[in-house]
Design an enzyme around this catalytic site. Structure first.
Site, PDB file in Angstrom:
ATOM      1  N   GLU A  34      -2.627  43.289 -15.428  1.00  0.00           N
ATOM      2  CA  GLU A  34      -1.422  42.822 -16.103  1.00  0.00           C
ATOM      3  C   GLU A  34      -0.710  41.872 -15.132  1.00  0.00           C
ATOM      4  OE1 GLU A  34       1.422  45.795 -17.377  1.00  0.00           O
ATOM      5  OE2 GLU A  34       2.734  44.219 -18.179  1.00  0.00           O
ATOM      6  N   ARG A  43      -8.144  56.502  -8.939  1.00  0.00           N
ATOM      7  CA  ARG A  43      -7.605  55.291  -8.322  1.00  0.00           C
ATOM      8  C   ARG A  43      -7.632  55.429  -6.803  1.00  0.00           C
ATOM      9  NH1 ARG A  43      -2.666  52.914  -9.602  1.00  0.00           N
ATOM     10  NH2 ARG A  43      -3.173  53.125 -11.768  1.00  0.00           N
ATOM     11  N   LYS A  82       3.009  48.806  -8.067  1.00  0.00           N
ATOM     12  CA  LYS A  82       3.541  47.439  -8.121  1.00  0.00           C
ATOM     13  C   LYS A  82       5.060  47.458  -8.165  1.00  0.00           C
ATOM     14  CE  LYS A  82       0.194  45.701 -11.142  1.00  0.00           C
ATOM     15  NZ  LYS A  82      -0.110  45.033 -12.381  1.00  0.00           N
TER      16      LYS A  82
HETATM   17  P1  ATP Z   1       0.923  49.902 -11.563  1.00  0.00           P
HETATM   18  O1  ATP Z   1       0.762  49.600 -10.094  1.00  0.00           O
HETATM   19  O2  ATP Z   1       2.248  49.454 -12.063  1.00  0.00           O
HETATM   20  O3  ATP Z   1       0.524  51.290 -11.928  1.00  0.00           O
HETATM   21  P2  ATP Z   1      -1.618  48.880 -12.308  1.00  0.00           P
HETATM   22  O4  ATP Z   1      -1.979  48.842 -10.869  1.00  0.00           O
HETATM   23  O5  ATP Z   1      -2.243  49.869 -13.204  1.00  0.00           O
HETATM   24  O6  ATP Z   1      -0.054  48.972 -12.396  1.00  0.00           O
HETATM   25  P3  ATP Z   1      -2.936  46.742 -13.736  1.00  0.00           P
HETATM   26  O7  ATP Z   1      -2.663  45.305 -13.619  1.00  0.00           O
HETATM   27  O8  ATP Z   1      -2.880  47.353 -15.074  1.00  0.00           O
HETATM   28  O9  ATP Z   1      -1.848  47.404 -12.836  1.00  0.00           O
HETATM   29  O10 ATP Z   1      -4.325  47.072 -13.057  1.00  0.00           O
HETATM   30  C1  ATP Z   1      -5.482  46.316 -13.331  1.00  0.00           C
HETATM   31  C2  ATP Z   1      -6.719  47.128 -13.109  1.00  0.00           C
HETATM   32  O11 ATP Z   1      -6.768  47.605 -11.777  1.00  0.00           O
HETATM   33  C3  ATP Z   1      -6.745  48.332 -14.011  1.00  0.00           C
HETATM   34  O12 ATP Z   1      -8.039  48.433 -14.577  1.00  0.00           O
HETATM   35  C4  ATP Z   1      -6.462  49.484 -13.102  1.00  0.00           C
HETATM   36  O13 ATP Z   1      -7.113  50.624 -13.530  1.00  0.00           O
HETATM   37  C5  ATP Z   1      -6.993  48.990 -11.759  1.00  0.00           C
HETATM   38  N1  ATP Z   1      -6.246  49.606 -10.669  1.00  0.00           N
HETATM   39  C6  ATP Z   1      -4.926  49.565 -10.465  1.00  0.00           C
HETATM   40  N2  ATP Z   1      -4.576  50.277  -9.376  1.00  0.00           N
HETATM   41  C7  ATP Z   1      -5.722  50.778  -8.866  1.00  0.00           C
HETATM   42  C8  ATP Z   1      -6.033  51.603  -7.745  1.00  0.00           C
HETATM   43  N3  ATP Z   1      -5.088  52.051  -6.920  1.00  0.00           N
HETATM   44  N4  ATP Z   1      -7.324  51.924  -7.523  1.00  0.00           N
HETATM   45  C9  ATP Z   1      -8.281  51.459  -8.349  1.00  0.00           C
HETATM   46  N5  ATP Z   1      -8.059  50.688  -9.413  1.00  0.00           N
HETATM   47  C10 ATP Z   1      -6.796  50.344  -9.681  1.00  0.00           C
END
Ligand code: ATP
Ligand code: MG
Length: 566
Positions: A44, A269, A279
């Protein structure tokens, strides 16, 4: 080959695969989707990418590479309020820098808005969606709890015609923000809260960075995400564990709409100790001035790590090392630091730099004389060749390498003691000069001309070798000594009334004036070096020829190791 043998081979192969690869290989064997592997990375654009995203990028693009498949870059841009072009651009740059290529396959969920609208109309026509006038707090309130069923909305029994007309009027901008939503009609008593008539569309009168003012209704993440995967015929839709409970909802949409069923696979994650990865919180650090932007070298963002001197190779190796897990676990940030140290050790030219300088004068070395000495560019890489060092009567050494009144275990320079100057001569401390406050301003030594490195006399042993630069020849530089941004292993653990920001390491950045080997100077941003005995450094993008600026990427050894031993 007979059958049981084949199965054994397969089992052996399976054991060396992670659980996602096992699923993918089984799907290929079963000719599911004609054996196609098609993944996507779906950020996003509401912030910069961080090391957790790097893990997901490596996983998605890595699977496509491994199985001759494809990986899309798709922006999940369904919320105009938090998203922007700046973020879109930074995300593209970061994915490319990590070494991945989406080819022609750059997509935006906003490209599918018309399609999503049609899907919604189709569900309304099937009696599976309705326009609801409850406010968002009312909806939350009437949703119930996992053990108590929710209440049916009074608007749930609207006719198909009424819903179609209201939904069209929502699109046409007749209603204000939050006045109405479109909800799926599923089951208000489901034990899965996500199935209790979830919101599919909300009214947001805001300009979208790509569709402008064309729309004032926007699909929720839950309505857009699975359908985007389906439109792109994604075979394996990999996401993090928190979406496991959303899966039945995605499957409901797919089966009601009779569209391509992508298979969702959840993994844990990436979480790192001493690190914040949300974020929202990273944005706070930027907006409230705790760091100097998303690319501040202390940030766990990809742009921060890049500016810090991390290489894409080190990050990709790290992503492989941590593997993919089905359960949440916290990885020691030392493992990330180890990955960059290992990579930089192989590739970095060595130079000498002094970051806490004190003047050293060699009294028996002729005034005005200088000579060239030779040193390897990188002892780990003989092909890297040799470099020239200029030696002269006045040098700078590290203040910490001298002690007037040393404890027993201090083997470096002290009055009356000999040490070797790296790649040069053995010197002996004869005297120190101090200012009126008692601070040492000059160390006076003599040198032994017979001990020049590379000559027979150089075999004479002394207890210690220290680095140096020639005072007249070295180049002054600003040196930024970065350290971990948080001093608490779990930054979220804070005293009452305080938050994660109270755990910021007050010593995460020290700026010092130092001197570096003059040979360094045709510098490019991000050129990386090992400053001998000090650590790995790279050229910051604020560097100028007159005022070089270096960022410390990582120290030579893990100074935090005592805290945690894994
Ligand atoms: P927020 O930090 O606000 O929770 P988000 O990190 O989920 O948001 P996205 O832009 O939706 O933000 O993430 C894009 C992709 O990266 C998604 O498929 C998500 O699953 C993956 N992703 C995000 N954070 C992690 C993480 N810590 N480890 C592995 N994959 C991640
Ligand atoms: Mg997300």
């Amino acid at each position: 080959m007979n059958k049981p043998e084949k199965k054994e081979n397969r089992e052996e192969n399976d054991r060396s695969l992670n659980f996602i690869e096992q699923i993918v290989e089984a799907d290929i064997r079963n000719k599911k989707n004609e054996g196609r592997v098609h993944t996507r990375f779906p950020p996003e654009p509401n912030g910069y990418l961080h090391i957790g995203h790097a893990k997901s990028i490596c996983l998605n693009f890595g699977l496509a590479e491994k199985y001759n498949g494809l990986c899309n870059l798709r922006f999940d841009d369904t919320n105009p309020i938090t998203e922007s072009v700046e973020y879109v651009d930074s995300i593209k740059e970061d994915v490319r820098w990590l070494g991945f290529d989406w080819g022609e396959r750059l997509y935006f969920a906003s490209d599918y808005f018309e399609k999503f609208y049609e899907f919604a109309v189709r569900l309304i026509e099937k009696g599976k969606a309705y326009v609801c006038d409850l406010s968002s707090p009312q909806i939350a309130e009437e949703r119930g709890t996992p053990t108590r069923p929710g209440k049916k909305s009074p608007y749930r029994s609207r006719t198909v015609e009424e819903n179609l007309s209201l939904f069209r009027r929502m699109r046409e901008g007749e209603f204000g923000n939050g006045e109405k939503v479109l909800r799926a009609k599923i089951d208000m008593a489901s034990p899965n809260m996500h199935l209790r008539d979830p919101v599919m569309y909300r009214i947001i009168h805001a300009e979208h960075h790509r569709t402008g003012n064309k729309w004032c209704i926007y699909p929720t993440y839950d309505f857009a995400h699975g359908q985007s995967d389906s439109i792109e015929k994604i075979t394996h839709s990999i996401c993090t564990l928190e979406f496991e409970v959303h899966r039945p909802l995605y499957e409901w949409f797919i089966s009601e709409l009779e569209i391509f069923p992508s298979r969702q696979i959840e993994f844990a994650r990436l979480e790192l100790n001493y690190t914040i990865m949300s974020k929202r919180k990273l944005m706070q650090l930027v907006n409230e001035g705790y760091v100097k932007g998303w690319d501040d070298p202390r940030m766990p963002t990809i742009s921060g790590l890049r500016r810090r001197g991390y290489t894409p190779e080190a990050i990709r190796n790290f992503a492989v090392r941590v593997g993919v897990a089905k359960r949440d676990n916290i990885i020691d940030v030392a493992l990330l630091e180890h990955s960059i140290r290992e990579d930089l050790n192989k590739r970095s030219p060595r130079v000498m730099a002094v970051i806490n300088p004190v003047r050293l004068v060699i009294t028996n070395y002729p005034e005005g004389k200088s000579e060239e000495l030779e040193a390897p560019v990188n002892p780990e890489n003989p092909d890297a060749g040799k470099r020239q060092l200029t030696f002269s009567r006045e040098l700078f050494i590290e203040r910490d390498d001298f002690m007037e009144d040393p404890p027993k275990k201090f083997f470096r320079l002290t009055p009356g003691r000999e040490v070797r100057l790296k790649y040069a001569y053995i010197i002996k401390c004869e005297d120190v000069i101090k200012d009126i406050s008692g601070e040492i301003t000059e160390i006076r030594c003599t040198y032994d001309p017979e001990t020049r490195s590379g000559t027979p006399g150089s075999t004479r042993k002394v207890k210690s070798t220290i680095h140096w630069v020639s005072a007249k020849h070295a180049k002054p530089a600003e040196i930024r000594l970065f350290d971990r941004l948080f001093s608490n292993e779990n930054p979220d653990e804070a005293e009452e009334e305080k938050d994660f920001k109270s755990n910021i390491n007050p010593d995460s950045l020290k700026i010092v004036d130092g001197y570096v080997e003059p040979e360094l100077f045709t510098l490019n941003v991000l050129d990386r070096f090992q400053f001998e005995r000090l650590g790995y450094f790279c050229v910051d993008n604020s560097s100028t020829p007159d005022r070089p600026v270096f960022n410390r990427t990582v120290t030579l050894r893990d100074a935090w190791a005592k805290i945690k031993n894994r």
